[in-house]
Design an enzyme around this catalytic site. Structure first.
Site, PDB file in Angstrom:
ATOM      1  N   MET A  30       0.841  -1.200   0.000  1.00 26.81           N
ATOM      2  CA  MET A  30       0.000   0.000   0.000  1.00 26.81           C
ATOM      3  C   MET A  30       0.878   1.253   0.000  1.00 26.81           C
ATOM      4  O   MET A  30       0.412   2.342   0.319  1.00 26.81           O
ATOM      5  CB  MET A  30      -0.927  -0.001   1.209  1.00 26.81           C
ATOM      6  N   GLY A  31       2.153   1.098  -0.351  1.00 30.50           N
ATOM      7  CA  GLY A  31       3.031   2.262  -0.471  1.00 30.50           C
ATOM      8  C   GLY A  31       3.555   2.753   0.866  1.00 30.50           C
ATOM      9  O   GLY A  31       3.449   2.076   1.883  1.00 30.50           O
ATOM     10  N   TYR A  32       4.125   3.971   0.845  1.00 29.97           N
ATOM     11  CA  TYR A  32       4.839   4.537   1.990  1.00 29.97           C
ATOM     12  C   TYR A  32       5.884   3.518   2.436  1.00 29.97           C
ATOM     13  O   TYR A  32       5.929   3.090   3.592  1.00 29.97           O
ATOM     14  CB  TYR A  32       3.878   4.921   3.116  1.00 29.97           C
ATOM     15  N   LEU A  33       6.723   3.161   1.476  1.00 32.12           N
ATOM     16  CA  LEU A  33       7.593   1.996   1.624  1.00 32.12           C
ATOM     17  C   LEU A  33       8.717   2.218   2.636  1.00 32.12           C
ATOM     18  O   LEU A  33       9.252   3.313   2.760  1.00 32.12           O
ATOM     19  CB  LEU A  33       8.189   1.632   0.262  1.00 32.12           C
ATOM     20  N   HIS A  37       9.156  -3.473   3.407  1.00 34.71           N
ATOM     21  CA  HIS A  37       8.801  -3.672   1.996  1.00 34.71           C
ATOM     22  C   HIS A  37      10.060  -3.981   1.170  1.00 34.71           C
ATOM     23  O   HIS A  37      10.047  -4.835   0.290  1.00 34.71           O
ATOM     24  CB  HIS A  37       8.139  -2.411   1.425  1.00 34.71           C
ATOM     25  N   ASP A 150       2.216  -9.379   8.575  1.00 33.37           N
ATOM     26  CA  ASP A 150       0.758  -9.568   8.452  1.00 33.37           C
ATOM     27  C   ASP A 150       0.507 -11.070   8.331  1.00 33.37           C
ATOM     28  O   ASP A 150       0.195 -11.578   7.251  1.00 33.37           O
ATOM     29  CB  ASP A 150       0.234  -8.800   7.240  1.00 33.37           C
ATOM     30  N   SER A 186       4.103   1.279   8.067  1.00 35.23           N
ATOM     31  CA  SER A 186       3.762   2.621   7.559  1.00 35.23           C
ATOM     32  C   SER A 186       2.971   3.375   8.622  1.00 35.23           C
ATOM     33  O   SER A 186       3.017   4.601   8.686  1.00 35.23           O
ATOM     34  CB  SER A 186       2.938   2.506   6.281  1.00 35.23           C
TER      35      SER A 186
HETATM   36  P1  AMP Z   1       1.458  -2.890   3.494  1.00 42.21           P
HETATM   37  O1  AMP Z   1       2.014  -1.831   2.583  1.00 42.21           O
HETATM   38  O2  AMP Z   1       1.491  -2.525   4.925  1.00 42.21           O
HETATM   39  O3  AMP Z   1       0.142  -3.433   3.004  1.00 42.21           O
HETATM   40  O4  AMP Z   1       2.477  -4.108   3.381  1.00 42.21           O
HETATM   41  C1  AMP Z   1       2.814  -4.677   2.147  1.00 42.21           C
HETATM   42  C2  AMP Z   1       3.592  -5.952   2.380  1.00 42.21           C
HETATM   43  O5  AMP Z   1       4.758  -5.648   3.133  1.00 42.21           O
HETATM   44  C3  AMP Z   1       2.795  -6.975   3.213  1.00 42.21           C
HETATM   45  O6  AMP Z   1       3.029  -8.267   2.697  1.00 42.21           O
HETATM   46  C4  AMP Z   1       3.381  -6.808   4.587  1.00 42.21           C
HETATM   47  O7  AMP Z   1       3.293  -7.970   5.385  1.00 42.21           O
HETATM   48  C5  AMP Z   1       4.821  -6.486   4.261  1.00 42.21           C
HETATM   49  N1  AMP Z   1       5.446  -5.776   5.402  1.00 42.21           N
HETATM   50  C6  AMP Z   1       5.002  -4.649   6.010  1.00 42.21           C
HETATM   51  N2  AMP Z   1       5.780  -4.342   7.076  1.00 42.21           N
HETATM   52  C7  AMP Z   1       6.722  -5.317   7.131  1.00 42.21           C
HETATM   53  C8  AMP Z   1       7.814  -5.576   8.016  1.00 42.21           C
HETATM   54  N3  AMP Z   1       8.095  -4.794   9.049  1.00 42.21           N
HETATM   55  N4  AMP Z   1       8.573  -6.667   7.785  1.00 42.21           N
HETATM   56  C9  AMP Z   1       8.311  -7.498   6.737  1.00 42.21           C
HETATM   57  N5  AMP Z   1       7.298  -7.305   5.875  1.00 42.21           N
HETATM   58  C10 AMP Z   1       6.517  -6.233   6.059  1.00 42.21           C
END
Ligand code: AMP
Length: 282
Positions: A30-33, A37, A150, A186
């Protein structure tokens, strides 16, 4: 590295790669990498010839009182990070590109979504399953990468791919943390300085639970109680759930007699944060 806004453009690019016999990895975000990510992108770049990073704040997975409007966005920063880690495309559609007028088809799941975040966020996994299915149909990747951060989402996606015979290999990647232990997210950007300190109670309780299991504790209630007591000692924290579930079915279990997931969701002020550990990773 290209930023692509339309489904047509992504499909044309992937078709060209396919003609050249190249493999494709997808990293849905969902961005804000951040570095969490980045670890997924790195893994995809290592295992595939080309990597697509989707960057889409999916309205369908937010409940009516959740943070869709305030969710942080920074496409320029995201583009720099994807470039740095060797991704080839950012797919950043507008909501109207993904959900045309009259959109009315959904992918949903029972059982696995009836615990943990599925209980507190009733529409969430229907939104996740639907958008991930759409992304899979658009990109048609060989591999897709999801974070263990997640954990329920990872289990749900693995199960969906199996149930619906999607020909895509799903890889779960370890949680990336800040140096003081807080899982990168994020949503950490919502925290005030005081809340940021208080948020450490999540990773501290995860460490406590992990150590108990490592030292042979088999009683889930004992682990849950110790973690709950620790979190409750932080005045800014309010527990949504502290649970131990079967790693595959996501159903609660009384004893640690099979691979399990210990997952927590805790509000720090108004910000809801999650963390977890898989017993198999200890
Ligand atoms: P999101 O942008 O939050 O939807 O996350 C996108 C992907 O990045 C999902 O598969 C998350 O599980 C993964 N992700 C987010 N934060 C972390 C983290 N701290 N460590 C590993 N993977 C992450």
């Amino acid at each position: 590295m290209k930023i692509v806004k339309t489904i047509k453009e992504v499909r044309a690019q992937v078709a060209e790669w396919r003609k050249q016999g190249l493999t494709v990895g997808l990293v849905p975000t969902m961005g804000y990498l951040h570095e969490g990510h980045a670890s997924l992108i790195e893994r995809s770049v290592k295992e595939n010839d080309r990597t697509v990073v989707s960057d889409f704040v999916n309205p369908m997975q937010f409940g009516p009182t959740e943070d869709l409007q305030t969710y942080p966005r920074d496409l320029q920063h995201d583009a720099m990070l994807v470039e740095q880690y060797g991704g080839d495309i950012i797919f950043n559609p507008e909501p109207e590109e993904m959900y045309k007028d009259g959109f009315s088809s959904f992918v949903d799941m029972t059982v696995l979504t009836q615990e943990l975040c599925g209980l507190s966020r009733p529409v969430h996994f229907r939104g996740v399953c639907t958008v991930v299915t759409k992304l899979f149909n658009i990109v048609k990747p060989d591999n897709a990468y999801f974070g263990k951060k997640d954990a329920q989402q990872l289990a749900v996606i693995k199960h969906m791919v199996e149930d619906l015979n999607m020909d895509i290999k799903i890889t779960g990647c370890p949680i990336v943390r800040e140096s003081d232990g807080l899982a990168k997210s994020s949503r950490n950007t919502y925290l005030s300085e005081k809340e940021r300190q208080a948020a450490l109670v999540l990773s501290r309780s995860i460490d406590l639970g992990k150590n108990m299991v490592k030292n042979g504790e088999k009683d889930c209630a004992a682990v849950i109680k110790a973690m709950t007591d620790l979190i409750n000692s932080e005045p800014l924290a309010r527990i949504d759930y502290v649970k131990i579930v079967d790693e595959k079915t996501m159903q609660q279990i009384p004893a640690l007699d099979r691979p399990a997931l210990c997952a927590i969701a805790v509000y720090i002020g108004t910000t809801r944060l999650i963390d977890n550990f898989f017993t198999e990773d200890i």
